[in-house]
Design an enzyme around this catalytic site. Structure first.
Site, PDB file in Angstrom:
ATOM      1  N   GLY A 173      13.714  15.626  14.734  1.00  0.00           N
ATOM      2  CA  GLY A 173      14.438  16.862  15.024  1.00  0.00           C
ATOM      3  C   GLY A 173      14.783  17.043  16.479  1.00  0.00           C
ATOM      4  CB  ALA A 186       8.962  20.143  13.852  1.00  0.00           C
ATOM      5  CD  GLU A 210      14.111  12.143  10.988  1.00  0.00           C
ATOM      6  OE1 GLU A 210      14.347  13.163  11.632  1.00  0.00           O
ATOM      7  OE2 GLU A 210      14.524  11.004  11.331  1.00  0.00           O
TER       8      GLU A 210
END
Length: 271
Positions: free
Chosen positions: A118, A73, A141
């Site tokens: 993640g 990511a 997040e």
């Protein structure tokens, strides 16, 4: 998911004949602002049979660094995505992490550096987590006006409790190895070594403790625990009974009894 700018180690100690594996997913040292996610994948494959049970043989380690199109990511990449692409990306990540959580073998996450967003969601999908004191972990997040999307909102409260999980997610707090151990996020914390892989080494030691056990028993024990945690006690006991029944007709069960009687190590074959 937030980008995790670190190296990721996947270690597999696989039984070739249907039973025991220990996988370690490790976030190694890196900068959270970097645009790339390097991944180091290690696989230690060992035949778990009567020959392997004799000991003395070394695991075969294969190390590969994944770059370019295989990177992880990346926030800069995510910023260029259309909203429909983001949804698809997160769905694929969620499915992959769910597959890891549902592996019918023990899994160990070894965190030797940064595991944010993640990266921590991946670690939470493993059965056991090991980290170094200097590791950085968090579901951050909400800082980006989103929420954990690959299982974090579900697995973190199941691991450390609802109230504390809310606190960490609401604040986007990052914790080190010592704090992670104190709140039950990880099982073991170790000091980093010169090679930068102390958590990975600790994960290997744990994996070697698992290897001598009966492969079928390991598989159904994990199943019984995982499914039992989602239901009431009475239903959980019924699940345990059903899982226990799967071990009764196995050759390994007889081998275990014979080995105990003959005062020798068992030679399990996963049958």
């Amino acid at each position: 998911m937030a980008a995790v700018s670190a190296a990721s180690v996947a270690l597999s100690l696989l039984q070739r004949r249907g039973g025991l594996a220990a996988a370690a997913a490790a976030a190694l040292s890196g900068s959270s602002s970097s645009s790339s996610l390097a991944r180091r994948c290690c696989s230690a494959v060992r035949g778990y049979s009567s020959e392997a049970a004799k000991g003395g043989e070394e695991e075969e380690l294969r190390v590969r660094y994944l770059d370019d199109e295989h990177k992880g990511a990346d926030l800069k990449e995510r910023a260029k995505m259309h909203s429909s692409e983001v949804s698809s990306f997160v769905s694929r990540a969620r499915a992959t992490i769910n597959d890891i959580a549902n592996l019918p073998v023990p899994t160990i996450a070894a965190i030797d550096g940064i595991a944010l967003g993640g990266g921590l969601e991946l670690a939470l999908a493993c059965d056991i987590r090991v980290a170094v004191t200097s590791a950085k972990m968090g579901l951050v997040e909400t800082k980006l006006a989103i929420i954990p999307g690959a299982g974090g909102t579900q697995r973190l409260p199941r691991t450390i409790g609802v109230s504390l999980a809310k606190e960490l997610i609401f604040s986007a707090r990052v914790v080190d190895g010592n704090e992670a151990k104190s709140i039950g996020l990880i099982s073991h914390v170790v000091e980093q070594n010169e090679g930068g892989d102390a958590a990975y080494r600790r994960a290997l030691t744990l994996a070697r403790e698992f290897l001598p056990q009966g492969p079928v028993a390991m598989r159904v024990a994990k199943l019984a625990i995982n499914q039992g945690m989602e239901v009431d006690m009475l239903t959980g006991l019924a699940i345990e009974e059903a899982c226990y029944a799967q071990t009764i007709p196995t050759k390994d069960r007889i081998e275990g009894l014979l080995a105990f009687k003959e005062k020798r190590p068992p030679r399990y074959k996963g049958e």
